[in-house]
Design an enzyme around this catalytic site. Sequence first.
Site, PDB file in Angstrom:
ATOM      1  N   SER A 141       5.271  -9.297   0.898  1.00  0.00           N
ATOM      2  CA  SER A 141       6.114  -8.319   1.600  1.00  0.00           C
ATOM      3  C   SER A 141       7.009  -9.070   2.573  1.00  0.00           C
ATOM      4  O   SER A 141       6.633 -10.142   3.067  1.00  0.00           O
ATOM      5  CB  SER A 141       5.242  -7.342   2.403  1.00  0.00           C
ATOM      6  OG  SER A 141       6.054  -6.553   3.258  1.00  0.00           O
ATOM      7  N   TYR A 152      -1.383  -6.269   8.706  1.00  0.00           N
ATOM      8  CA  TYR A 152      -0.624  -6.186   7.449  1.00  0.00           C
ATOM      9  C   TYR A 152       0.293  -7.404   7.299  1.00  0.00           C
ATOM     10  O   TYR A 152       0.308  -8.066   6.259  1.00  0.00           O
ATOM     11  CB  TYR A 152       0.196  -4.893   7.397  1.00  0.00           C
ATOM     12  CG  TYR A 152       0.973  -4.743   6.117  1.00  0.00           C
ATOM     13  CD1 TYR A 152       0.326  -4.511   4.910  1.00  0.00           C
ATOM     14  CD2 TYR A 152       2.365  -4.862   6.095  1.00  0.00           C
ATOM     15  CE1 TYR A 152       1.039  -4.393   3.719  1.00  0.00           C
ATOM     16  CE2 TYR A 152       3.084  -4.738   4.920  1.00  0.00           C
ATOM     17  CZ  TYR A 152       2.423  -4.507   3.728  1.00  0.00           C
ATOM     18  OH  TYR A 152       3.123  -4.398   2.548  1.00  0.00           O
TER      19      TYR A 152
HETATM   20  N1  LIG Z   1       6.607   0.084  -1.107  1.00  0.00           N
HETATM   21  C1  LIG Z   1       7.075  -0.822  -0.264  1.00  0.00           C
HETATM   22  O1  LIG Z   1       8.039  -0.618   0.472  1.00  0.00           O
HETATM   23  C2  LIG Z   1       6.423  -2.174  -0.210  1.00  0.00           C
HETATM   24  C3  LIG Z   1       7.067  -3.154   0.560  1.00  0.00           C
HETATM   25  C4  LIG Z   1       6.490  -4.422   0.627  1.00  0.00           C
HETATM   26  C5  LIG Z   1       5.319  -4.680  -0.059  1.00  0.00           C
HETATM   27  N2  LIG Z   1       4.716  -3.698  -0.777  1.00  0.00           N
HETATM   28  C6  LIG Z   1       3.463  -4.025  -1.445  1.00  0.00           C
HETATM   29  O2  LIG Z   1       3.500  -3.564  -2.772  1.00  0.00           O
HETATM   30  C7  LIG Z   1       2.192  -3.151  -3.183  1.00  0.00           C
HETATM   31  C8  LIG Z   1       2.242  -1.733  -3.743  1.00  0.00           C
HETATM   32  O3  LIG Z   1       2.840  -0.882  -2.797  1.00  0.00           O
HETATM   33  P1  LIG Z   1       3.129   0.661  -3.162  1.00  0.00           P
HETATM   34  O4  LIG Z   1       4.166   1.152  -2.221  1.00  0.00           O
HETATM   35  O5  LIG Z   1       3.330   0.800  -4.620  1.00  0.00           O
HETATM   36  O6  LIG Z   1       1.713   1.301  -2.745  1.00  0.00           O
HETATM   37  P2  LIG Z   1       0.929   2.597  -3.305  1.00  0.00           P
HETATM   38  O7  LIG Z   1       0.144   3.125  -2.169  1.00  0.00           O
HETATM   39  O8  LIG Z   1       1.883   3.499  -4.027  1.00  0.00           O
HETATM   40  O9  LIG Z   1      -0.057   1.989  -4.400  1.00  0.00           O
HETATM   41  C9  LIG Z   1      -1.108   1.168  -4.030  1.00  0.00           C
HETATM   42  C10 LIG Z   1      -2.222   1.310  -5.060  1.00  0.00           C
HETATM   43  O10 LIG Z   1      -3.267   0.380  -4.698  1.00  0.00           O
HETATM   44  C11 LIG Z   1      -4.514   1.043  -4.869  1.00  0.00           C
HETATM   45  N3  LIG Z   1      -5.537   0.391  -4.032  1.00  0.00           N
HETATM   46  C12 LIG Z   1      -5.649   0.449  -2.674  1.00  0.00           C
HETATM   47  N4  LIG Z   1      -6.753  -0.238  -2.285  1.00  0.00           N
HETATM   48  C13 LIG Z   1      -7.311  -0.736  -3.407  1.00  0.00           C
HETATM   49  C14 LIG Z   1      -8.473  -1.525  -3.666  1.00  0.00           C
HETATM   50  N5  LIG Z   1      -9.286  -1.917  -2.660  1.00  0.00           N
HETATM   51  N6  LIG Z   1      -8.750  -1.867  -4.938  1.00  0.00           N
HETATM   52  C15 LIG Z   1      -7.953  -1.459  -5.965  1.00  0.00           C
HETATM   53  N7  LIG Z   1      -6.864  -0.688  -5.790  1.00  0.00           N
HETATM   54  C16 LIG Z   1      -6.543  -0.323  -4.525  1.00  0.00           C
HETATM   55  C17 LIG Z   1      -4.229   2.492  -4.460  1.00  0.00           C
HETATM   56  O11 LIG Z   1      -5.214   3.389  -4.972  1.00  0.00           O
HETATM   57  C18 LIG Z   1      -2.849   2.718  -5.065  1.00  0.00           C
HETATM   58  O12 LIG Z   1      -2.929   3.210  -6.389  1.00  0.00           O
HETATM   59  C19 LIG Z   1       1.285  -3.324  -1.964  1.00  0.00           C
HETATM   60  O13 LIG Z   1       0.627  -4.580  -2.028  1.00  0.00           O
HETATM   61  C20 LIG Z   1       2.266  -3.331  -0.808  1.00  0.00           C
HETATM   62  O14 LIG Z   1       1.780  -4.029   0.312  1.00  0.00           O
HETATM   63  C21 LIG Z   1       5.238  -2.453  -0.869  1.00  0.00           C
END
Ligand SMILES: NC(=O)c1ccc[n+]([C@@H]2O[C@H](COP(=O)([O-])OP(=O)(O)OC[C@H]3O[C@@H](n4cnc5c(N)ncnc54)[C@H](O)[C@@H]3O)[C@@H](O)[C@H]2O)c1
Length: 250
Positions: free
Chosen positions: A144, A154
């Site tokens: 991220s 985070y």
């Molecule tokens: N969306 C953004 O703006 C953004 C920005 C930077 C980084 N990210 C990173 O991208 C990734 C996905 O983000 P997103 O927005 O799609 O999130 P999201 O919340 O839509 O999806 C996350 C998924 O991870 C699963 N999860 C959580 N804890 C878990 C565990 N212990 N074991 C297995 N599964 C687990 C959840 O059930 C969910 O389905 C994350 O690592 C996040 O930090 C997202």
Amino acid sequence: MEHQGRTAFITGGARGLGFGFAKALAAEGARIAIADIDAAEGERAAARLRERGAEAIALACDVANEESVDEAIVAAEAGLGGVDILINNAGLLTRHYSRDFSALPRADIRACLDVNIMGVINCAVSARKSMARRGGGTIVNIASIAGYSVAGAYGLSKLAVRGLTISLAREFAPDGIRVNGVAPGLMATDTVMADLPREMVDHFVNDLQLIKRQGQPQDIVDAVLFLCSSRAGFITGETIKVAGGFPLEV
Ligand SMILES: NC(=O)c1ccc[n+]([C@@H]2O[C@H](COP(=O)([O-])OP(=O)(O)OC[C@H]3O[C@@H](n4cnc5c(N)ncnc54)[C@H](O)[C@@H]3O)[C@@H](O)[C@H]2O)c1
């Protein structure tokens, strides 16, 4: 089809960015294992992939738990014939986990580090054996831009993911495994849009980013697909920011 005959293990693949990777890799011919702690949503996601003609299974998996990860990798091998691609995407990402360390209960700090850091280690170490047996593979870790300013648990966890991408690339290279990362900026997933106030999203897009539109999941999908492909065959240990130009640094 670039990934015909390969198997992709996607953590957190039930929704958001993870489901985007699953759809795109399936469209390139990959068999998909959705490994998510939310088993019901994982099943729904796998069913949606099967409706599109893909071979897909859902595996209930807590990436923070070593045994749970090992079981899921074994199940992916049994059900789909091994792991060639690992996308370490599962994460705890709401603003709660970016609070000051003094304001966040230790249990929540630990949970964030366990899922976001130990989850990457658990899945990479477990998948390595399967990949090595198949002559190699590729791993993409989802970091991220929070790993550049490093606020709270985070940010720290995502800085660690960048470091892990380098150390795992070095460690796994002898097995023919490339390890890279993508650092998304602010992306319009349901979790993020429900978590962030509109003013914060607008400030990001209009004041911080150089490209004045909101980041979409497809922007990250494209970068991940590139890193998984043979076009990235000479790239390992790198993290690519996909964030509309924020933050830039030398
Ligand atoms: N969306 C953004 O703006 C953004 C920005 C930077 C980084 N990210 C990173 O991208 C990734 C996905 O983000 P997103 O927005 O799609 O999130 P999201 O919340 O839509 O999806 C996350 C998924 O991870 C699963 N999860 C959580 N804890 C878990 C565990 N212990 N074991 C297995 N599964 C687990 C959840 O059930 C969910 O389905 C994350 O690592 C996040 O930090 C997202």
